[in-house]
Design an enzyme around this catalytic site. Structure first.
Site, PDB file in Angstrom:
ATOM      1  N   ASP A  95       0.803  -1.232   0.000  1.00  0.00           N
ATOM      2  CA  ASP A  95       0.000   0.000   0.000  1.00  0.00           C
ATOM      3  C   ASP A  95       0.832   1.276   0.000  1.00  0.00           C
ATOM      4  O   ASP A  95       0.375   2.322   0.462  1.00  0.00           O
ATOM      5  CB  ASP A  95      -0.899  -0.019   1.242  1.00  0.00           C
ATOM      6  CG  ASP A  95      -0.094  -0.251   2.520  1.00  0.00           C
ATOM      7  OD1 ASP A  95       1.131  -0.050   2.494  1.00  0.00           O
ATOM      8  OD2 ASP A  95      -0.698  -0.644   3.542  1.00  0.00           O
ATOM      9  N   HIS A 212       5.973   5.060  12.936  1.00  0.00           N
ATOM     10  CA  HIS A 212       6.248   5.952  11.810  1.00  0.00           C
ATOM     11  C   HIS A 212       5.014   6.426  11.058  1.00  0.00           C
ATOM     12  O   HIS A 212       5.128   7.112  10.057  1.00  0.00           O
ATOM     13  CB  HIS A 212       7.167   5.244  10.804  1.00  0.00           C
ATOM     14  CG  HIS A 212       6.488   4.117  10.095  1.00  0.00           C
ATOM     15  ND1 HIS A 212       6.340   2.872  10.642  1.00  0.00           N
ATOM     16  CD2 HIS A 212       5.852   4.070   8.897  1.00  0.00           C
ATOM     17  CE1 HIS A 212       5.676   2.093   9.803  1.00  0.00           C
ATOM     18  NE2 HIS A 212       5.365   2.801   8.740  1.00  0.00           N
ATOM     19  N   ARG A 214       2.069   8.327   9.357  1.00  0.00           N
ATOM     20  CA  ARG A 214       1.855   9.750   9.105  1.00  0.00           C
ATOM     21  C   ARG A 214       0.719  10.314   9.959  1.00  0.00           C
ATOM     22  O   ARG A 214       0.777  11.469  10.378  1.00  0.00           O
ATOM     23  CB  ARG A 214       1.546   9.973   7.625  1.00  0.00           C
ATOM     24  CG  ARG A 214       2.803  10.095   6.765  1.00  0.00           C
ATOM     25  CD  ARG A 214       2.436  10.227   5.290  1.00  0.00           C
ATOM     26  NE  ARG A 214       3.496  10.800   4.492  1.00  0.00           N
ATOM     27  CZ  ARG A 214       4.557  10.133   4.037  1.00  0.00           C
ATOM     28  NH1 ARG A 214       4.734   8.863   4.351  1.00  0.00           N
ATOM     29  NH2 ARG A 214       5.468  10.745   3.293  1.00  0.00           N
TER      30      ARG A 214
HETATM   31  C1  UD1 Z   1       6.590   4.742   3.824  1.00  0.00           C
HETATM   32  C2  UD1 Z   1       5.198   4.280   3.351  1.00  0.00           C
HETATM   33  C3  UD1 Z   1       4.482   3.546   4.464  1.00  0.00           C
HETATM   34  C4  UD1 Z   1       5.327   2.415   5.032  1.00  0.00           C
HETATM   35  C5  UD1 Z   1       6.681   2.976   5.438  1.00  0.00           C
HETATM   36  C6  UD1 Z   1       7.559   1.841   5.907  1.00  0.00           C
HETATM   37  C7  UD1 Z   1       3.994   5.709   1.758  1.00  0.00           C
HETATM   38  C8  UD1 Z   1       3.069   6.844   1.585  1.00  0.00           C
HETATM   39  N1  UD1 Z   1       4.383   5.456   3.029  1.00  0.00           N
HETATM   40  O1  UD1 Z   1       6.415   5.711   4.856  1.00  0.00           O
HETATM   41  O2  UD1 Z   1       3.279   2.998   3.943  1.00  0.00           O
HETATM   42  O3  UD1 Z   1       4.672   1.897   6.155  1.00  0.00           O
HETATM   43  O4  UD1 Z   1       7.294   3.619   4.307  1.00  0.00           O
HETATM   44  O5  UD1 Z   1       8.690   2.292   6.545  1.00  0.00           O
HETATM   45  O6  UD1 Z   1       4.363   5.073   0.809  1.00  0.00           O
HETATM   46  N2  UD1 Z   1      14.004   8.329   4.832  1.00  0.00           N
HETATM   47  C9  UD1 Z   1      15.375   8.274   4.690  1.00  0.00           C
HETATM   48  N3  UD1 Z   1      15.940   7.060   4.367  1.00  0.00           N
HETATM   49  C10 UD1 Z   1      15.236   5.950   4.209  1.00  0.00           C
HETATM   50  C11 UD1 Z   1      13.842   6.002   4.369  1.00  0.00           C
HETATM   51  C12 UD1 Z   1      13.244   7.212   4.670  1.00  0.00           C
HETATM   52  O7  UD1 Z   1      16.065   9.261   4.855  1.00  0.00           O
HETATM   53  O8  UD1 Z   1      15.814   4.903   3.935  1.00  0.00           O
HETATM   54  C13 UD1 Z   1      13.367   9.627   5.156  1.00  0.00           C
HETATM   55  C14 UD1 Z   1      13.442  10.613   3.983  1.00  0.00           C
HETATM   56  O9  UD1 Z   1      13.583  11.916   4.491  1.00  0.00           O
HETATM   57  C15 UD1 Z   1      12.068  10.448   3.336  1.00  0.00           C
HETATM   58  C16 UD1 Z   1      11.209  10.272   4.575  1.00  0.00           C
HETATM   59  O10 UD1 Z   1      11.984   9.426   5.426  1.00  0.00           O
HETATM   60  O11 UD1 Z   1      11.690  11.582   2.567  1.00  0.00           O
HETATM   61  C17 UD1 Z   1       9.850   9.686   4.372  1.00  0.00           C
HETATM   62  O12 UD1 Z   1       9.867   8.494   3.575  1.00  0.00           O
HETATM   63  P1  UD1 Z   1       8.483   8.024   2.854  1.00  0.00           P
HETATM   64  O13 UD1 Z   1       8.758   6.788   2.095  1.00  0.00           O
HETATM   65  O14 UD1 Z   1       7.887   9.185   2.108  1.00  0.00           O
HETATM   66  O15 UD1 Z   1       7.507   7.751   4.044  1.00  0.00           O
HETATM   67  P2  UD1 Z   1       7.583   6.722   5.225  1.00  0.00           P
HETATM   68  O16 UD1 Z   1       7.099   7.445   6.432  1.00  0.00           O
HETATM   69  O17 UD1 Z   1       8.883   6.043   5.281  1.00  0.00           O
HETATM   70  N1  UDP Z   2      11.939  -3.690  10.612  1.00  0.00           N
HETATM   71  C1  UDP Z   2      13.318  -3.787  10.469  1.00  0.00           C
HETATM   72  N2  UDP Z   2      14.119  -2.957  11.214  1.00  0.00           N
HETATM   73  C2  UDP Z   2      13.606  -2.037  12.086  1.00  0.00           C
HETATM   74  C3  UDP Z   2      12.198  -1.939  12.223  1.00  0.00           C
HETATM   75  C4  UDP Z   2      11.388  -2.775  11.459  1.00  0.00           C
HETATM   76  O1  UDP Z   2      13.825  -4.608   9.693  1.00  0.00           O
HETATM   77  O2  UDP Z   2      14.390  -1.321  12.739  1.00  0.00           O
HETATM   78  C5  UDP Z   2      11.092  -4.564   9.788  1.00  0.00           C
HETATM   79  C6  UDP Z   2       9.977  -5.290  10.498  1.00  0.00           C
HETATM   80  O3  UDP Z   2      10.412  -6.538  10.999  1.00  0.00           O
HETATM   81  C7  UDP Z   2       8.928  -5.439   9.402  1.00  0.00           C
HETATM   82  C8  UDP Z   2       9.149  -4.225   8.554  1.00  0.00           C
HETATM   83  O4  UDP Z   2      10.432  -3.728   8.855  1.00  0.00           O
HETATM   84  O5  UDP Z   2       9.184  -6.571   8.578  1.00  0.00           O
HETATM   85  C9  UDP Z   2       8.087  -3.211   8.883  1.00  0.00           C
HETATM   86  O6  UDP Z   2       8.431  -2.001   8.340  1.00  0.00           O
HETATM   87  P1  UDP Z   2       7.707  -0.667   8.758  1.00  0.00           P
HETATM   88  O7  UDP Z   2       7.200  -0.748  10.167  1.00  0.00           O
HETATM   89  O8  UDP Z   2       8.638   0.434   8.430  1.00  0.00           O
HETATM   90  O9  UDP Z   2       6.497  -0.598   7.717  1.00  0.00           O
HETATM   91  P2  UDP Z   2       5.007  -1.149   7.690  1.00  0.00           P
HETATM   92  O10 UDP Z   2       5.037  -2.622   7.902  1.00  0.00           O
HETATM   93  O11 UDP Z   2       4.248  -0.395   8.750  1.00  0.00           O
HETATM   94  O12 UDP Z   2       4.525  -0.772   6.324  1.00  0.00           O
END
Ligand code: UD1
Ligand code: UDP
Length: 388
Positions: A95, A212, A214
């Site tokens: 998603d 995390h 939003r």
């Molecule tokens: C995204 C997904 C969410 C998922 C989550 C898992 C959307 C809208 N959201 O949210 O569904 O649960 O990932 O973690 O697709 N950033 C870094 N390095 C990284 C990752 C993130 O610096 O490796 C920072 C960056 O500033 C980036 C921000 O996090 O712009 C947000 O990342 P984004 O993918 O937009 O949203 P998440 O909150 O990670």
């Molecule tokens: N996870 C990880 N390292 C971390 C935190 C989570 O590898 O420090 C793994 C966790 O086991 C799960 C996945 O990341 O498989 C979940 O990711 P996240 O919570 O970011 O996203 P969501 O599942 O809510 O989309």
């Protein structure tokens, strides 16, 4: 048949990894991987672990990206990719904005889409935001819907979507099983992880925290930090919190919780150490989707800092409880579980409602037209988070 898997975030990579490996092993398929790079560091951690070398990397992430900026960057670059690669099928997961944009781009190019982890719903368009809309868009655009559970299939059927639905189990259980087996059999790895987390005292209970979403930005995270701050006064408790790299999470959490002796704010963990921490935890406090599936599978109770969940199976089985973000509620629920003599939330492996470790094989069978038995949990075990 040329199958193009497109993913971009940490959870998508963990859940697509077993499928990519199964596709690579299939002689009748050509497997191509494109990562959007929606996440950079957190994605690369997973690619290294599962030895996935993407043929294409769109590298779209920018710091503090907006949903529209991210979607626009992806749609443009994905269109170029699809016209160059000309896949017979695109696979996306879950998603995220990556899944939504990739399914839309493929639909516009009349390339069939398969949705892995189809049919999850809260039926509240604002929770989780924007994921509830994303997953519905992907399901509408897909002709093959890989539902992890019977509940997900029922959602899809009630919406009368056009795609063929198959119940496969969730690939997260495939990934988790592989990781647990590796942790169990590699003594050197166990020793390394023991040394890495040597600051955690074995005479204290471990509370593992992630967050995390939003919709929790701002007031929600302030409340969560207030609850953790209160909980940190308990001297029989250690709190480990791997902080997500999103600056909207990182800034406020670090500011609120720095310098508490029994709160360990750590970087996002690689999947293997994170599974190790889940195994060591007494209980887990999270707003994550994937952790709601993994932790009960490891027999760990989970308190979910949300009001609704698209993964009701573990709630119904009594292994997950929704606690929202009210600090008093969080503190009360954590304290009750810490004081309980015993807390059971174990799903026996063959009774896990989320999968049996063979989801990727079923998806490959569905893609290649081989017959297979759909996933059905055998007698889901009723477990309880109630104090005993
Ligand atoms: C995204 C997904 C969410 C998922 C989550 C898992 C959307 C809208 N959201 O949210 O569904 O649960 O990932 O973690 O697709 N950033 C870094 N390095 C990284 C990752 C993130 O610096 O490796 C920072 C960056 O500033 C980036 C921000 O996090 O712009 C947000 O990342 P984004 O993918 O937009 O949203 P998440 O909150 O990670
Ligand atoms: N996870 C990880 N390292 C971390 C935190 C989570 O590898 O420090 C793994 C966790 O086991 C799960 C996945 O990341 O498989 C979940 O990711 P996240 O919570 O970011 O996203 P969501 O599942 O809510 O989309």
């Amino acid at each position: 048949m040329k199958v193009l898997s497109i993913f971009g975030t940490r959870p998508e990579a963990i859940k697509m990894a077993p499928l990519v490996k199964a596709l690579e092993a299939e002689p009748d398929l050509t497997s191509i991987v494109c990562v959007t790079g929606q996440h950079r560091a957190m994605l690369d951690q997973v690619l290294r672990l599962f030895d996935i070398r993407p043929e294409h990397d769109l590298d779209v992430m920018v710091p503090n990206q907006t949903l529209n900026g991210l979607s626009a960057r992806m749609l443009g670059t994905l269109d170029d990719l699809l016209t160059a690669v000309k896949p017979d099928r695109v696979l996306v997961h879950g998603d995220t904005t990556t899944a939504m944009a990739a399914s839309l781009a493929a639909f516009h190019r009349r390339i069939p889409v398969g949705h892995v982890e189809a049919g999850l719903r809260t039926y509240d368009i604002n929770q989780p935001w924007p994921e509830e809309l994303n997953r519905r868009i992907v399901d509408v655009a897909s002709d093959l819907l890989f539902a992890p559970t019977a509940r997900a299939r029922a959602n899809l059927e009630s919406e009368r979507l056009g795609g063929r639905v198959v119940v496969t189990g969730n690939t997260v259980i495939d990934a988790l099983r592989l990781t647990v087996e590796r942790l169990g059999s590699d003594l050197e790895l166990q020793a390394d992880l023991g040394a890495r987390f040597s600051q955690l005292r074995s005479d204290r209970k471990l509370l593992l925290v992630t967050g995390h979403r939003r919709e929790n930005f701002g007031a929600g995270f302030a409340n969560i930090c207030s609850a953790l701050s209160t909980l940190s006064l308990k001297d029989d408790l250690e709190i480990v919190y791997p902080i997500h790299l999103n600056p909207n999470v990182r800034g406020p959490v670090r500011e609120a919780l720095a310098d508490r002796p029994n709160i360990h704010l750590v970087e996002p963990q690689d999947y293997v150490p994170f599974v190790y921490l889940m195994q060591r935890a007494h209980l887990i406090l999270t707003d994550s989707g994937g952790v709601q599936e993994e932790a009960p599978s490891l027999g760990k109770p989970v308190l979910v800092m949300r009001d609704v969940t698209e993964r009701p199976e573990a709630v119904d089985a009594g292994a997950v409880r929704l606690v929202g973000t009210d600090p008093d509620r969080i503190v009360g629920e954590v304290a009750a579980l810490l004081e309980a003599q015993s807390v059971s939330s174990t799903f026996a492996p063959h009774r896990n409602p989320y999968g049996d470790g063979h989801a990727a094989a079923r998806i490959v069978s569905a893609l290649t037209g081989r017959s297979f038995e759909e996933f059905a949990p055998k007698n889901v075990h009723r477990s309880t988070l109630a104090a005993e």
